[in-house]
Write a protein that holds these residues in place. Structure first.
Motif, mmCIF file in Angstrom:
data_model
loop_
_atom_site.group_PDB
_atom_site.id
_atom_site.type_symbol
_atom_site.label_atom_id
_atom_site.label_comp_id
_atom_site.label_asym_id
_atom_site.label_seq_id
_atom_site.Cartn_x
_atom_site.Cartn_y
_atom_site.Cartn_z
ATOM 1 N N UNK A 28 29.747 -34.787 38.639
ATOM 2 C CA UNK A 28 29.108 -35.938 38.011
ATOM 3 C C UNK A 28 28.413 -36.758 39.098
ATOM 4 N N UNK A 29 27.461 -37.599 38.765
ATOM 5 C CA UNK A 29 26.833 -38.450 39.781
ATOM 6 C C UNK A 29 27.880 -39.274 40.521
ATOM 7 N N UNK A 30 27.814 -39.242 41.838
ATOM 8 C CA UNK A 30 28.797 -39.953 42.643
ATOM 9 C C UNK A 30 30.089 -39.210 42.828
ATOM 10 N N UNK A 31 30.167 -37.969 42.308
ATOM 11 C CA UNK A 31 31.385 -37.181 42.435
ATOM 12 C C UNK A 31 31.654 -36.749 43.872
ATOM 13 N N UNK A 32 32.892 -36.343 44.138
ATOM 14 C CA UNK A 32 33.335 -36.041 45.487
ATOM 15 C C UNK A 32 33.556 -34.544 45.712
ATOM 16 N N UNK A 33 33.160 -34.088 46.889
ATOM 17 C CA UNK A 33 33.503 -32.747 47.344
ATOM 18 C C UNK A 33 34.286 -32.916 48.640
ATOM 19 N N UNK A 34 35.578 -32.589 48.607
ATOM 20 C CA UNK A 34 36.447 -32.718 49.775
ATOM 21 C C UNK A 34 36.834 -31.330 50.244
ATOM 22 N N UNK A 35 36.488 -31.017 51.482
ATOM 23 C CA UNK A 35 36.851 -29.709 52.009
ATOM 24 C C UNK A 35 37.457 -29.839 53.398
ATOM 25 N N UNK A 36 38.322 -28.898 53.735
ATOM 26 C CA UNK A 36 38.937 -28.844 55.063
ATOM 27 C C UNK A 36 38.562 -27.528 55.723
ATOM 28 N N UNK A 37 38.452 -27.572 57.051
ATOM 29 C CA UNK A 37 38.093 -26.394 57.828
ATOM 30 C C UNK A 37 38.839 -26.427 59.162
ATOM 31 N N UNK A 38 38.949 -25.269 59.788
ATOM 32 C CA UNK A 38 39.372 -25.248 61.181
ATOM 33 C C UNK A 38 38.376 -26.075 61.979
ATOM 34 N N UNK A 39 38.866 -26.941 62.847
ATOM 35 C CA UNK A 39 37.956 -27.832 63.565
ATOM 36 C C UNK A 39 37.008 -27.001 64.431
ATOM 37 N N UNK A 40 35.697 -27.072 64.159
ATOM 38 C CA UNK A 40 34.767 -26.214 64.906
ATOM 39 C C UNK A 40 34.666 -26.565 66.391
ATOM 40 N N UNK A 41 35.080 -27.777 66.756
ATOM 41 C CA UNK A 41 35.024 -28.153 68.175
ATOM 42 C C UNK A 41 36.167 -27.540 68.975
ATOM 43 N N UNK A 42 37.333 -27.406 68.351
ATOM 44 C CA UNK A 42 38.539 -27.058 69.097
ATOM 45 C C UNK A 42 39.263 -25.802 68.618
ATOM 46 N N UNK A 43 39.020 -25.383 67.388
ATOM 47 C CA UNK A 43 39.806 -24.307 66.793
ATOM 48 C C UNK A 43 38.880 -23.228 66.249
ATOM 49 N N UNK A 44 38.379 -22.407 67.157
ATOM 50 C CA UNK A 44 37.453 -21.339 66.787
ATOM 51 C C UNK A 44 37.605 -20.197 67.781
ATOM 52 N N UNK A 45 36.869 -19.126 67.545
ATOM 53 C CA UNK A 45 36.897 -18.015 68.503
ATOM 54 C C UNK A 45 36.222 -18.374 69.820
ATOM 55 N N UNK A 46 35.561 -19.530 69.861
ATOM 56 C CA UNK A 46 34.951 -20.000 71.097
ATOM 57 C C UNK A 46 35.870 -20.883 71.917
ATOM 58 N N UNK A 47 37.134 -20.966 71.516
ATOM 59 C CA UNK A 47 38.110 -21.785 72.224
ATOM 60 C C UNK A 47 39.327 -20.936 72.585
ATOM 61 N N UNK A 48 39.982 -21.292 73.658
ATOM 62 C CA UNK A 48 41.207 -20.618 74.092
ATOM 63 C C UNK A 48 42.277 -21.672 74.350
ATOM 64 N N UNK A 49 43.474 -21.430 73.864
ATOM 65 C CA UNK A 49 44.582 -22.324 74.154
ATOM 66 C C UNK A 49 45.050 -22.125 75.589
ATOM 67 N N UNK A 50 45.413 -23.230 76.238
ATOM 68 C CA UNK A 50 45.900 -23.169 77.614
ATOM 69 C C UNK A 50 47.298 -23.770 77.695
ATOM 70 N N UNK A 51 48.092 -23.240 78.602
ATOM 71 C CA UNK A 51 49.430 -23.763 78.881
ATOM 72 C C UNK A 51 49.630 -23.694 80.386
ATOM 73 N N UNK A 52 49.870 -24.839 81.010
ATOM 74 C CA UNK A 52 49.988 -24.905 82.460
ATOM 75 C C UNK A 52 51.290 -25.594 82.862
ATOM 76 N N UNK A 53 51.813 -25.172 84.002
ATOM 77 C CA UNK A 53 52.964 -25.830 84.603
ATOM 78 C C UNK A 53 52.471 -26.519 85.868
#
Length: 270
Positions: A151-176
């Protein structure tokens, strides 16, 4: 399943076929919501959607229907669709009369005519799509169809893996780190690529039996498609696990409370 999924050309593969094959395993892992969904995605979606009794909601790529049932129990009238028939079978088996008014239908979100055939223009107060937009090979047909169905003014709410941090272009790091006589574990993310739109094979859960295709798009690209379809962005959240969350794995997002693994967008039809 192909012997080597990495050799498959996405243009020759229907992503829904992969999801149809892995749907039973995925449902077994997710159920009515895993930690990621229950602590991050669903509460944030609730805040942006503000579901109330009587609201007419279209749930796109509903999977096993866990969020549809959450909406139904609040009194929303829900039409839930997915391109994977096995997900819909799981959803119907899990749905009870206590879950409210929910109908399930088979529909590919990237098929604009099929989406438009679901209901009359303006039939829905809101549309939701939980953690699936990044799995669509194209999003413009979906956005155009949703704009008509809302309807006019209706809402579309969607969620995604964060493209800045959670993609195949990112790697998790763990350091000591050992500095000034103090040892400290530091967990982060190394970003190698963001701007370029890419098609990748990915697994959403560890030990997934077959990878699915995921389509990385920058926020600029995502929002440009929304604007072209007639939406404005009037809500945006980046949920993350709170500081002090416990996790055994060094590669759990709970170890990175200052980095959001997902974002939730609210579009408004204009």
């Amino acid at each position: 399943m192909p012997e080597n999924p990495a050799d498959v050309n996405p243009a020759d593969t229907n992503p829904a076929d992969i999801w149809n094959r892995i749907a039973p395993w995925w449902t077994e892992q997710i159920g009515e919501g895993n930690d990621f969904q229950l602590r991050l995605i669903m509460p944030t979606t609730d805040r942006l959607l503000r579901p109330v009794a009587g609201m007419r909601v279209l749930d796109v790529a509903c999977g096993n229907g866990n969020y549809s049932r959450r909406l139904g129990r609040t009194g929303c009238r829900v039409l839930a669709v997915d391109a994977a028939a096995n997900f819909l079978d799981d959803a119907r088996r899990r749905t009870t009369p206590a879950d409210g008014e929910i109908r399930y239908a088979h529909c590919d979100a990237t098929d604009e005519p099929a989406m438009l055939a679901l209901a009359e223009p303006g039939a829905f107060d809101a549309v939701v799509c939980s953690m699936a937009v990044m799995d669509f090979a194209t999003i413009d047909p979906l956005l155009r169809a949703v704009h008509v169905l809302l309807k006019p003014g209706g809402l579309f709410v969607y969620s995604i893996s964060h493209p800045c941090f959670n993609s195949n272009g990112a790697r998790m790091t763990a350091e000591l780190i050992n500095e000034a006589g103090r040892m400290e574990q530091v967990f982060g993310v190394h970003i190698m690529q963001y701007n370029q739109t890419t098609t990748d094979l990915s697994s959403g859960i560890l030990h997934q039996p077959e990878p699915h295709y995921t389509y990385h798009r920058s926020l600029t690209t995502l929002f440009a498609s929304a604007f072209a379809a007639g939406f404005v962005v009037d809500g945006f959240e980046e949920p993350s696990f709170p500081v002090g969350s416990s996790a055994k794995s060094a590669f759990a997002w709970a170890k990175r409370p200052n980095i959001p693994p997902a974002c939730v967008v609210r579009l408004r039809s204009v």
